[in-house]
Design a protein around this motif. Structure first.
Motif, PDB file in Angstrom:
ATOM      1  N   LEU A   1     -15.815  45.886 -26.287  1.00 60.60           N
ATOM      2  CA  LEU A   1     -15.151  46.784 -25.348  1.00 60.60           C
ATOM      3  C   LEU A   1     -13.643  46.684 -25.510  1.00 60.60           C
ATOM      4  CD1 LEU A   1     -17.330  45.899 -22.251  1.00 60.60           C
ATOM      5  CD2 LEU A   1     -17.394  48.053 -23.528  1.00 60.60           C
ATOM      6  N   LEU A   2     -12.990  47.838 -25.467  1.00 59.28           N
ATOM      7  CA  LEU A   2     -11.536  47.922 -25.596  1.00 59.28           C
ATOM      8  C   LEU A   2     -10.984  48.843 -24.508  1.00 59.28           C
ATOM      9  CD1 LEU A   2     -11.423  48.796 -29.407  1.00 59.28           C
ATOM     10  CD2 LEU A   2     -11.019  46.541 -28.408  1.00 59.28           C
ATOM     11  N   PRO A   3      -9.735  48.636 -24.102  1.00 54.96           N
ATOM     12  CA  PRO A   3      -9.138  49.607 -23.179  1.00 54.96           C
ATOM     13  C   PRO A   3      -8.893  50.928 -23.907  1.00 54.96           C
ATOM     14  CG  PRO A   3      -7.537  47.925 -23.794  1.00 54.96           C
ATOM     15  CD  PRO A   3      -8.844  47.524 -24.413  1.00 54.96           C
ATOM     16  N   LEU A   4      -8.943  52.031 -23.173  1.00 55.77           N
ATOM     17  CA  LEU A   4      -8.697  53.339 -23.790  1.00 55.77           C
ATOM     18  C   LEU A   4      -7.326  53.406 -24.448  1.00 55.77           C
ATOM     19  CD1 LEU A   4     -10.178  55.934 -21.268  1.00 55.77           C
ATOM     20  CD2 LEU A   4     -11.156  55.119 -23.408  1.00 55.77           C
ATOM     21  N   SER A   5      -6.383  52.626 -23.975  1.00 51.50           N
ATOM     22  CA  SER A   5      -5.031  52.641 -24.548  1.00 51.50           C
ATOM     23  C   SER A   5      -5.020  52.251 -26.025  1.00 51.50           C
ATOM     24  CB  SER A   5      -4.100  51.712 -23.766  1.00 51.50           C
ATOM     25  OG  SER A   5      -4.587  50.376 -23.818  1.00 51.50           O
ATOM     26  N   GLU A   6      -6.086  51.620 -26.516  1.00 53.92           N
ATOM     27  CA  GLU A   6      -6.167  51.218 -27.926  1.00 53.92           C
ATOM     28  C   GLU A   6      -6.820  52.265 -28.824  1.00 53.92           C
ATOM     29  OE1 GLU A   6      -7.408  47.216 -28.720  1.00 53.92           O
ATOM     30  OE2 GLU A   6      -6.498  46.483 -26.864  1.00 53.92           O
ATOM     31  N   VAL A   7      -7.231  53.395 -28.245  1.00 49.98           N
ATOM     32  CA  VAL A   7      -7.847  54.467 -29.030  1.00 49.98           C
ATOM     33  C   VAL A   7      -6.739  55.280 -29.698  1.00 49.98           C
ATOM     34  CG1 VAL A   7      -9.279  56.544 -28.935  1.00 49.98           C
ATOM     35  CG2 VAL A   7      -9.860  54.561 -27.526  1.00 49.98           C
TER      36      VAL A   7
ATOM     37  N   VAL B   1     -13.596  53.504 -20.903  1.00 48.85           N
ATOM     38  CA  VAL B   1     -13.537  52.355 -21.794  1.00 48.85           C
ATOM     39  C   VAL B   1     -13.862  52.829 -23.216  1.00 48.85           C
ATOM     40  CG1 VAL B   1     -15.973  51.649 -21.551  1.00 48.85           C
ATOM     41  CG2 VAL B   1     -14.221  49.900 -21.940  1.00 48.85           C
ATOM     42  N   ALA B   2     -13.429  52.053 -24.191  1.00 51.68           N
ATOM     43  CA  ALA B   2     -13.749  52.334 -25.589  1.00 51.68           C
ATOM     44  C   ALA B   2     -14.600  51.187 -26.125  1.00 51.68           C
ATOM     45  CB  ALA B   2     -12.470  52.476 -26.411  1.00 51.68           C
ATOM     46  N   ILE B   3     -15.368  51.477 -27.149  1.00 55.19           N
ATOM     47  CA  ILE B   3     -16.232  50.469 -27.778  1.00 55.19           C
ATOM     48  C   ILE B   3     -16.033  50.539 -29.285  1.00 55.19           C
ATOM     49  CG2 ILE B   3     -18.608  49.673 -28.173  1.00 55.19           C
ATOM     50  CD1 ILE B   3     -18.189  51.952 -25.320  1.00 55.19           C
ATOM     51  N   MET B   4     -15.746  49.404 -29.902  1.00 56.31           N
ATOM     52  CA  MET B   4     -15.755  49.315 -31.355  1.00 56.31           C
ATOM     53  C   MET B   4     -17.201  48.987 -31.706  1.00 56.31           C
ATOM     54  SD  MET B   4     -14.165  49.888 -34.058  1.00 56.31           S
ATOM     55  CE  MET B   4     -12.562  50.173 -33.381  1.00 56.31           C
ATOM     56  N   PRO B   5     -17.952  49.992 -32.209  1.00 51.20           N
ATOM     57  CA  PRO B   5     -19.402  49.833 -32.332  1.00 51.20           C
ATOM     58  C   PRO B   5     -19.848  48.929 -33.482  1.00 51.20           C
ATOM     59  CG  PRO B   5     -18.732  51.934 -33.247  1.00 51.20           C
ATOM     60  CD  PRO B   5     -17.492  51.303 -32.660  1.00 51.20           C
ATOM     61  N   GLU B   6     -20.991  48.287 -33.240  1.00 50.21           N
ATOM     62  CA  GLU B   6     -21.666  47.485 -34.258  1.00 50.21           C
ATOM     63  C   GLU B   6     -23.073  48.028 -34.500  1.00 50.21           C
ATOM     64  OE1 GLU B   6     -21.578  43.583 -32.543  1.00 50.21           O
ATOM     65  OE2 GLU B   6     -19.421  43.369 -32.858  1.00 50.21           O
TER      66      GLU B   6
ATOM     67  N   SER C   1     -15.498  56.448 -27.378  1.00 51.73           N
ATOM     68  CA  SER C   1     -14.824  56.554 -26.083  1.00 51.73           C
ATOM     69  C   SER C   1     -15.835  57.002 -25.041  1.00 51.73           C
ATOM     70  CB  SER C   1     -13.687  57.577 -26.149  1.00 51.73           C
ATOM     71  OG  SER C   1     -12.754  57.210 -27.122  1.00 51.73           O
ATOM     72  N   MET C   2     -15.822  56.348 -23.886  1.00 55.72           N
ATOM     73  CA  MET C   2     -16.659  56.758 -22.754  1.00 55.72           C
ATOM     74  C   MET C   2     -15.712  57.002 -21.581  1.00 55.72           C
ATOM     75  SD  MET C   2     -19.982  54.998 -20.971  1.00 55.72           S
ATOM     76  CE  MET C   2     -19.169  53.480 -20.488  1.00 55.72           C
TER      77      MET C   2
ATOM     78  N   ILE D   1     -12.619  60.644  -7.378  1.00 54.59           N
ATOM     79  CA  ILE D   1     -12.638  59.246  -7.800  1.00 54.59           C
ATOM     80  C   ILE D   1     -11.497  58.486  -7.123  1.00 54.59           C
ATOM     81  CG2 ILE D   1     -12.441  57.683  -9.772  1.00 54.59           C
ATOM     82  CD1 ILE D   1     -13.516  60.070 -11.494  1.00 54.59           C
ATOM     83  N   GLU D   2     -11.866  57.396  -6.473  1.00 58.77           N
ATOM     84  CA  GLU D   2     -10.861  56.534  -5.855  1.00 58.77           C
ATOM     85  C   GLU D   2     -10.360  55.494  -6.853  1.00 58.77           C
ATOM     86  OE1 GLU D   2     -10.244  53.570  -2.053  1.00 58.77           O
ATOM     87  OE2 GLU D   2     -12.264  54.139  -2.618  1.00 58.77           O
ATOM     88  N   LYS D   3     -11.314  54.872  -7.563  1.00 57.56           N
ATOM     89  CA  LYS D   3     -10.957  53.778  -8.464  1.00 57.56           C
ATOM     90  C   LYS D   3     -11.991  53.673  -9.572  1.00 57.56           C
ATOM     91  CE  LYS D   3     -11.577  49.173  -7.626  1.00 57.56           C
ATOM     92  NZ  LYS D   3     -11.487  47.946  -6.865  1.00 57.56           N
ATOM     93  N   LEU D   4     -11.528  53.357 -10.765  1.00 57.54           N
ATOM     94  CA  LEU D   4     -12.405  53.106 -11.902  1.00 57.54           C
ATOM     95  C   LEU D   4     -12.004  51.758 -12.476  1.00 57.54           C
ATOM     96  CD1 LEU D   4     -13.723  55.520 -14.458  1.00 57.54           C
ATOM     97  CD2 LEU D   4     -12.604  53.466 -15.291  1.00 57.54           C
ATOM     98  N   THR D   5     -12.989  50.892 -12.666  1.00 59.07           N
ATOM     99  CA  THR D   5     -12.741  49.558 -13.199  1.00 59.07           C
ATOM    100  C   THR D   5     -13.552  49.395 -14.470  1.00 59.07           C
ATOM    101  OG1 THR D   5     -12.546  48.748 -10.927  1.00 59.07           O
ATOM    102  CG2 THR D   5     -12.796  47.098 -12.648  1.00 59.07           C
ATOM    103  N   SER D   6     -12.947  48.824 -15.502  1.00 57.28           N
ATOM    104  CA  SER D   6     -13.681  48.623 -16.749  1.00 57.28           C
ATOM    105  C   SER D   6     -13.640  47.157 -17.164  1.00 57.28           C
ATOM    106  CB  SER D   6     -13.129  49.520 -17.860  1.00 57.28           C
ATOM    107  OG  SER D   6     -11.753  49.331 -18.027  1.00 57.28           O
ATOM    108  N   ALA D   7     -14.635  46.783 -17.951  1.00 55.87           N
ATOM    109  CA  ALA D   7     -14.772  45.414 -18.432  1.00 55.87           C
ATOM    110  C   ALA D   7     -14.195  45.295 -19.834  1.00 55.87           C
ATOM    111  CB  ALA D   7     -16.255  45.024 -18.443  1.00 55.87           C
ATOM    112  N   SER D   8     -14.125  44.077 -20.321  1.00 57.10           N
ATOM    113  CA  SER D   8     -13.718  43.827 -21.707  1.00 57.10           C
ATOM    114  C   SER D   8     -14.665  42.769 -22.267  1.00 57.10           C
ATOM    115  CB  SER D   8     -12.260  43.352 -21.758  1.00 57.10           C
ATOM    116  OG  SER D   8     -12.109  42.160 -21.022  1.00 57.10           O
ATOM    117  N   GLY D   9     -14.609  42.585 -23.572  1.00 57.09           N
ATOM    118  CA  GLY D   9     -15.468  41.591 -24.209  1.00 57.09           C
ATOM    119  C   GLY D   9     -16.569  42.238 -25.020  1.00 57.09           C
TER     120      GLY D   9
END
Length: 178
Positions: free
Chosen positions: A29-35, A49-54, A136-137, A146-154
């Motif tokens: 998982l990556l922040p969208l800012s890295e796309v 969130v963004a995902i570098m897929p495997e 990208s998702m 939408i009030e708030k959106l929270t994303s994970a990393s890792g």
């Protein structure tokens, strides 16, 4: 801090979110800012969130109805029961491939469940033709209050790892802020 806390940096529990989205592919998982696409990295259409897929299969991150499926078969959106639209796109420059290297398991109007396969990607055939293979998702900004959106990393496992939590503004909150 536990091993899981180090591996996944969760900021919220599923119980307090109005909508939880799961990883559409296995990877990192990556922040969208890295796309490497300004429309996505600047969150012009929404947050997520963004995902570098495997992996080469892209799954439904939630239950809903397929609202959009690009003719290139490199992107789709799901409209949830809450009226939110979740847009999932593979790669930067994939639209220009006109569907080469992609296949779809669904069509517009199909009802899907979290974890249903949506797209197949032949990474070997297209990887050198794309600027990036990042997925990208995005929760489309105009699709709900939408009030708030929270994303994970890792690291994430397709259809198993919760990675985005969406909280909506509720009518009682709107009345107190008016």
């Amino acid at each position: 801090m536990s091993f899981l806390s180090n591996l996944f940096h969760f900021h919220q529990s599923e119980d307090s979110a109005d909508l939880t989205l799961y990883a559409p592919a296995s990877g990192t998982l990556l922040p969208l800012s890295e796309v490497p696409d300004i429309v996505i990295s600047e969150k012009i259409i929404g947050d997520g969130v963004a995902i570098m897929p495997e992996s080469e299969t892209i799954y439904a991150p939630c239950d809903g109805v397929i609202a959009r499926l690009l003719s290139s078969k490199s992107a789709f959106s799901i409209r949830t029961a809450l009226g939110l639209e979740v847009y999932v796109s593979f790669g930067i420059g994939s639209i220009e491939l006109a569907g080469k290297g992609f296949s779809s398991e669904v069509k517009i109007g199909d009802t899907v469940k979290k974890g249903d396969p949506i797209l197949q990607v032949n990474s070997a055939a297209i990887a050198n033709k794309l600027k990036s293979t990042v997925i990208s998702m995005i929760v489309v900004r105009s699709s709900g209050d939408i009030e708030k959106l929270t994303s994970a990393s890792g690291s994430c496992v397709a259809a198993n790892t919760p990675c985005v939590w969406v909280n909506l503004k509720h009518s009682d909150e709107k009345e107190t802020t008016s």
